[in-house]
Design an enzyme around this catalytic site. Structure first.
Site, PDB file in Angstrom:
ATOM      1  N   CYS A 171      -7.375  69.790  72.978  1.00 53.78           N
ATOM      2  CA  CYS A 171      -7.373  70.843  73.993  1.00 53.78           C
ATOM      3  C   CYS A 171      -7.220  72.238  73.400  1.00 53.78           C
ATOM      4  O   CYS A 171      -7.538  73.236  74.052  1.00 53.78           O
ATOM      5  CB  CYS A 171      -6.262  70.584  74.998  1.00 53.78           C
ATOM      6  SG  CYS A 171      -6.347  68.948  75.762  1.00 53.78           S
ATOM      7  N   HIS A 187      -4.494  76.830  78.378  1.00 54.10           N
ATOM      8  CA  HIS A 187      -5.160  75.554  78.618  1.00 54.10           C
ATOM      9  C   HIS A 187      -4.795  75.070  80.013  1.00 54.10           C
ATOM     10  O   HIS A 187      -3.623  75.079  80.402  1.00 54.10           O
ATOM     11  CB  HIS A 187      -4.736  74.535  77.566  1.00 54.10           C
ATOM     12  CG  HIS A 187      -5.123  73.134  77.904  1.00 54.10           C
ATOM     13  ND1 HIS A 187      -6.397  72.804  78.325  1.00 54.10           N
ATOM     14  CD2 HIS A 187      -4.409  71.977  77.908  1.00 54.10           C
ATOM     15  CE1 HIS A 187      -6.457  71.503  78.555  1.00 54.10           C
ATOM     16  NE2 HIS A 187      -5.263  70.988  78.320  1.00 54.10           N
ATOM     17  N   ASN A 224      -8.543  69.224  84.333  1.00 54.66           N
ATOM     18  CA  ASN A 224      -8.309  69.431  82.904  1.00 54.66           C
ATOM     19  C   ASN A 224      -9.606  69.159  82.157  1.00 54.66           C
ATOM     20  O   ASN A 224     -10.069  68.018  82.100  1.00 54.66           O
ATOM     21  CB  ASN A 224      -7.202  68.481  82.440  1.00 54.66           C
ATOM     22  CG  ASN A 224      -6.869  68.613  80.962  1.00 54.66           C
ATOM     23  OD1 ASN A 224      -7.655  69.121  80.165  1.00 54.66           O
ATOM     24  ND2 ASN A 224      -5.702  68.134  80.580  1.00 54.66           N
TER      25      ASN A 224
END
Length: 316
Positions: free
Chosen positions: A113, A241, A272
């Site tokens: 990520c 993020h 996500n």
């Protein structure tokens, strides 16, 4: 050595929207359960024939068009992804071919990520060193390929998408992209991972990740501001993020921002998207006029590895 800055952004998401209500018919969950624990209302899901290369190419094409640069001017293409199926040629090389970029160095980068902020730093370093005058840094993921529908704690999180940035040399050292703060804690790498290399599935230890992200990472985010010579209160916006809305809001709350700072909350509508989440959310904020040109913005990403990377950038 010259400085560098982001000169243009672009993003792309698949057309299909998967809502929490639809997920109720697929797994043992509910809209209320998902919203309470993650803040997510929907996510975008790519079709069976849509690849990571497709997502990356569309986002990169928009960024390149917005920059006004010709394909031949791009000297570096890097794609941050952990969901690429193709190993060689790289996704970056395939993107270059589709965009007509004739002779750039191309490589993929997997830092989970934290991938896009890592790729942005690498592109910045290359431009500063004179290895390229213009570069493309892309974050692209097809997380639906690694979603485990038997795990209700993770399958509700994930979405697909891509974001891209054109990075160009400037005549001023340090102008536009601040020093990167990055690192990892590989001893806890199992907390966010893809399991089974040949049929990968996303898995994580949610509580451990939450404690790490909200307890240890605010200090790293503040360090990125310190290295850029700016106070958090002077930031025009923060793009972290988009892991989980609770994590995002807890992290930014600890930074001491001004009341009118723009905070990326794209996780609500996109889920996500791993390495794609920061450039995707940043591009949307800029496109929506929520971040003015020249404004300082903190980018900060974290996740699998466990790894983190962040820097303050000047908004294009």
């Amino acid at each position: 050595m010259s400085g560098s800055r982001i000169t243009a952004l672009g993003h792309h998401q698949p057309a299909r929207v998967l809502t929490n209500t639809e997920l109720e018919g697929m797994v043992d969950t509910s809209d209320a359960w998902i919203r309470q624990r993650t803040g997510i209302a929907a996510r975008r899901i790519a079709g069976a024939q849509e690849s990571v290369t497709d997502l990356a190419s569309k986002a990169a094409a928009k960024a390149l068009a917005a920059s006004g640069r010709e394909p031949a001017e791009i000297g570096l293409v890097t794609v941050a992804t952990c969901t690429a199926v193709d190993r060689c040629p790289s996704i970056a090389a395939q993107v270059a071919a589709r965009l007509g970029i004739p002779a750039a160095v191309c490589y993929d980068l997997n830092n989970g990520c934290a991938g896009f902020c890592t790729a942005l730093a690498c592109a910045d370093h290359s431009v500063r060193a004179g290895a390229a005058r213009h570069a493309l840094a892309i974050g692209a993921e097809k997380m639906s390929d690694v979603t485990d529908l038997t795990d209700r704690s993770t399958c509700v999180l994930l979405g697909d998408g891509a974001g891209a940035a054109v990075i160009s040399a400037t005549g001023q050292d340090g102008a536009g992209i601040g020093p990167v703060v990055w690192g990892s804690d590989p001893t806890r790498g199992h907390a966010v991972r893809l399991v089974d290399a040949w049929q990968p599935r996303f898995a994580q230890e949610g509580q451990a990740v939450y404690r790490w992200a909200t307890g240890e990472l605010p200090a790293a985010a503040r360090e990125a501001c310190d290295r850029a010579g700016i106070k958090p209160a002077d930031l025009a916006g923060v793009v972290t993020h988009q892991a989980n809305l609770r994590i995002v809001e807890s992290l930014v709350r600890q930074l001491g921002l001004c009341e009118d700072a723009a905070i990326a909350r794209d996780v609500v509508d996109s889920g996500n998207t791993s390495a794609a989440s920061v450039p995707l959310a940043l591009s949307k904020l800029v496109e929506g006029g929520e971040l003015p040109t020249g404004a300082p913005v903190l980018l900060f990403a974290f996740g699998g590895g466990l790894s983190w990377a962040g820097q303050v950038v000047t908004c294009p």
